[in-house]
Design a protein around this motif. Structure first.
Motif, PDB file in Angstrom:
ATOM      1  N   UNK A 148       0.587  -1.485   0.124  1.00  0.00           N
ATOM      2  CA  UNK A 148      -0.067  -0.255   0.110  1.00  0.00           C
ATOM      3  C   UNK A 148       0.546   1.225  -0.388  1.00  0.00           C
ATOM      4  N   UNK A 149       1.701   1.507   0.619  1.00  0.00           N
ATOM      5  CA  UNK A 149       2.757   2.170   0.891  1.00  0.00           C
ATOM      6  C   UNK A 149       4.011   1.867  -0.818  1.00  0.00           C
ATOM      7  N   UNK A 150       3.522   1.274  -1.546  1.00  0.00           N
ATOM      8  CA  UNK A 150       4.553   1.623  -2.359  1.00  0.00           C
ATOM      9  C   UNK A 150       3.672   2.344  -3.550  1.00  0.00           C
ATOM     10  N   UNK A 151       2.364   2.214  -3.372  1.00  0.00           N
ATOM     11  CA  UNK A 151       0.918   2.548  -4.499  1.00  0.00           C
ATOM     12  C   UNK A 151       0.856   3.901  -3.959  1.00  0.00           C
ATOM     13  N   UNK A 152       1.475   3.602  -2.841  1.00  0.00           N
ATOM     14  CA  UNK A 152       1.095   5.670  -2.640  1.00  0.00           C
ATOM     15  C   UNK A 152       2.071   6.390  -3.159  1.00  0.00           C
ATOM     16  N   UNK A 153       2.882   5.847  -2.668  1.00  0.00           N
ATOM     17  CA  UNK A 153       4.169   6.550  -3.341  1.00  0.00           C
ATOM     18  C   UNK A 153       4.208   6.826  -4.161  1.00  0.00           C
ATOM     19  N   UNK A 154       3.595   5.390  -5.635  1.00  0.00           N
ATOM     20  CA  UNK A 154       3.486   5.645  -6.675  1.00  0.00           C
ATOM     21  C   UNK A 154       2.587   6.716  -7.148  1.00  0.00           C
ATOM     22  N   UNK A 155       1.755   7.432  -6.413  1.00  0.00           N
ATOM     23  CA  UNK A 155       1.116   7.989  -6.662  1.00  0.00           C
ATOM     24  C   UNK A 155       1.080   9.400  -6.684  1.00  0.00           C
ATOM     25  N   UNK A 156       1.777   9.255  -5.850  1.00  0.00           N
ATOM     26  CA  UNK A 156       2.414  10.870  -4.733  1.00  0.00           C
ATOM     27  C   UNK A 156       1.235  11.052  -4.052  1.00  0.00           C
ATOM     28  N   UNK A 157       0.316   9.688  -3.719  1.00  0.00           N
ATOM     29  CA  UNK A 157      -0.540  10.689  -2.830  1.00  0.00           C
ATOM     30  C   UNK A 157       0.113  11.232  -1.742  1.00  0.00           C
ATOM     31  N   UNK A 158      -0.706  11.860  -0.602  1.00  0.00           N
ATOM     32  CA  UNK A 158      -0.333  12.463   0.439  1.00  0.00           C
ATOM     33  C   UNK A 158      -0.501  10.952   2.149  1.00  0.00           C
ATOM     34  N   UNK A 159      -0.991  10.310   2.260  1.00  0.00           N
ATOM     35  CA  UNK A 159      -1.760   9.729   2.694  1.00  0.00           C
ATOM     36  C   UNK A 159      -1.769   7.916   2.395  1.00  0.00           C
ATOM     37  N   UNK A 160      -1.053   6.942   2.650  1.00  0.00           N
ATOM     38  CA  UNK A 160      -1.597   5.297   2.808  1.00  0.00           C
ATOM     39  C   UNK A 160      -2.398   5.428   3.368  1.00  0.00           C
ATOM     40  N   UNK A 161      -3.812   6.145   3.600  1.00  0.00           N
ATOM     41  CA  UNK A 161      -5.317   6.223   4.092  1.00  0.00           C
ATOM     42  C   UNK A 161      -5.898   6.615   3.104  1.00  0.00           C
ATOM     43  N   UNK A 162      -5.425   7.257   1.597  1.00  0.00           N
ATOM     44  CA  UNK A 162      -5.887   7.990   0.345  1.00  0.00           C
ATOM     45  C   UNK A 162      -6.065   6.645  -0.603  1.00  0.00           C
ATOM     46  N   UNK A 163      -5.188   5.318  -0.368  1.00  0.00           N
ATOM     47  CA  UNK A 163      -4.873   3.974  -1.368  1.00  0.00           C
ATOM     48  C   UNK A 163      -5.940   3.041  -0.325  1.00  0.00           C
ATOM     49  N   UNK A 164      -6.575   2.504  -1.602  1.00  0.00           N
ATOM     50  CA  UNK A 164      -7.884   1.962  -1.469  1.00  0.00           C
ATOM     51  C   UNK A 164      -7.708   0.455  -2.022  1.00  0.00           C
ATOM     52  N   UNK A 165      -7.383  -1.065  -1.798  1.00  0.00           N
ATOM     53  CA  UNK A 165      -6.926  -1.790  -2.464  1.00  0.00           C
ATOM     54  C   UNK A 165      -8.235  -2.237  -2.886  1.00  0.00           C
ATOM     55  N   UNK A 166      -8.805  -2.819  -4.304  1.00  0.00           N
ATOM     56  CA  UNK A 166      -9.766  -3.081  -4.666  1.00  0.00           C
ATOM     57  C   UNK A 166      -9.431  -4.413  -5.822  1.00  0.00           C
ATOM     58  N   UNK A 167     -10.791  -5.067  -6.288  1.00  0.00           N
ATOM     59  CA  UNK A 167     -10.290  -5.799  -7.544  1.00  0.00           C
ATOM     60  C   UNK A 167      -9.762  -5.486  -8.503  1.00  0.00           C
TER      61      UNK A 167
END
Length: 409
Positions: A71-90
């Motif tokens: 999740x943290x890798x995805x946050x960084x990949x998107x440059x999101x502010x927080x891991x709270x903004x990254x939801x895993x989906x199908x």
């Protein structure tokens, strides 16, 4: 970048199909997987297969660390502010449905507008159709230019103060068009609307910075960028996600359950009901590492060159029509075409006999097919493992296709 070394990381390409070396040109449908991702899945299932978050034993702790690390890798990949903004989906479809069913249902009212384009994938049309019908809202389409691109003046004339949601694909899965998402988001926000982006064809190919784009939601799928199937990401601004209700219930999204009332966990787990896609998330994290080593800028430059080469070679064939912008820099690695008097399915069948995999059909974009005034098209889509020799094989296959049908009829 040594692209021949990149190609060696994909073991599936080292095979023959119908007696010919495989040329895989269907990455817009799903990408092939690098050996690192395959190894990560093997390691998980052989070494620490366990559920996450719920156990305190060693395997569960390792699985949780890997899962949340992805999740943290995805946050960084998107440059999101927080891991709270990254939801895993199908995947992208699920993510867009979450936004429509949760945010859309809560915020769209009778008389409001939802704005999309003619180039959208069905996954970014039908959820908005459903919300518009349910709420008595109007679904509007930004018109396209002759080459399939969007004119910002048309966008500004379509988006109004009644618009609550603008939802546009980052990259068309048919035309390859790269849309001006940052500018569209600015127009949407000036009118009080939120900007939703279908990034299924964007995130694998283009550097995505959700802060710079200033989008409210961004959805993408792992399987189009070297990760396993069944895993994707929904990015949402925290201010929106906090006010949205989950649409699936049970499992890890629960905080407290009483006989008649229940409460939900905080973000991001509020939207991740049930046992999550653990192996898929871990695989996505490894795929992100792999793409980061190459660099998104290098990937897009590689695809521009392949698209330019393909369009140059293919345009020399009589009776072949290529759809979308002529300028390669306006598109990602997708070239969609038709061969005169030959159905796209027949084109794909003959190419397959030569070991060349392309897509044929409406590509889950029937409104765009209608706009193009065709029932179907053939599509060659490129990724990091493709090269000019693959395109040469494609052109040779198309020549054989023309010859075959000329002789038959």
């Amino acid at each position: 970048m040594n692209w021949s070394e990149v190609r060696k990381q994909f073991p599936i390409l080292d095979q023959e199909v119908n007696g010919h070396p495989l040329v895989y040109l269907d990455s817009a449908a799903t990408s092939q997987k690098p050996i690192q991702v395959i190894a990560a899945l093997d390691e998980y299932y052989k070494g620490y297969n366990s559920n996450v978050h719920r156990g305190v034993h060693t395997l569960g702790t390792k699985a949780t660390d890997k899962y949340e690390g992805a999740r943290e890798k995805a946050r960084n990949f998107l440059n999101a502010s927080s891991a709270e903004e990254v939801i895993f989906t199908r995947g992208t479809t699920t993510a867009l449905n979450i936004v429509a069913a949760s945010y859309g249902r809560a915020n769209v009212e009778e008389g409001d507008e939802i704005v999309i384009t003619y180039m959208e994938h069905h996954s970014n049309i039908i959820p908005w159709q459903q919300i518009a019908k349910e709420k008595g809202a109007t679904l509007k389409y930004i018109p396209l230019q002759e080459d399939g691109t969007i004119n910002l003046d048309d966008a500004a004339n379509t988006i109004s103060e009644k618009t609550k949601i603008v939802s546009v694909t980052h990259v068309s899965n048919v035309l390859g068009v790269i849309n001006p998402i940052k500018e569209l988001a600015a127009i949407a926000h000036r009118n009080g609307a939120v900007m939703v982006v279908d990034g299924a064809q964007g995130a694998p190919h283009i550097k995505v910075d959700v802060k710079d784009l200033d989008v409210d939601f961004y959805a993408f799928s792992g399987h189009k960028m070297g990760a396993p199937t069944g895993i994707g990401i929904l990015y949402g601004k925290k201010e929106h996600l906090e006010n949205m209700e989950p649409i699936e219930f049970g499992g890890e999204m629960i905080d407290f359950v009483g006989l008649y009332e229940s409460t939900w966990k905080e973000l991001p787990w509020k939207f991740e009901a049930g046992t999550p896609i653990i192996a898929g998330a871990i695989g996505l994290g490894v795929a992100i590492d792999f793409l980061n080593e190459i660099g998104q800028e290098a990937i897009l430059e590689h695809e521009h060159k392949l698209a330019a080469y393909a369009m140059e070679k293919m345009s020399q064939l009589d009776g072949l029509t290529i759809y979308g912008p002529v300028e390669p820099e306006k598109r990602a690695g997708v070239v969609t075409f038709n061969l005169e008097e030959v159905h796209p399915h027949d084109v794909a069948t003959v190419l397959d006999s030569e070991g060349i995999a392309v897509r044929a059909g409406h590509h889950c974009a029937q409104p765009l097919m209608k706009w193009l005034d065709v029932s179907a098209t053939a599509r060659a889509s490129f990724y990091i493992y493709n090269n000019e020799q693959d395109i040469d094989r494609l052109v040779e296959g198309l020549v054989k296709t023309k010859e075959y049908f000329t002789n038959v009829f």
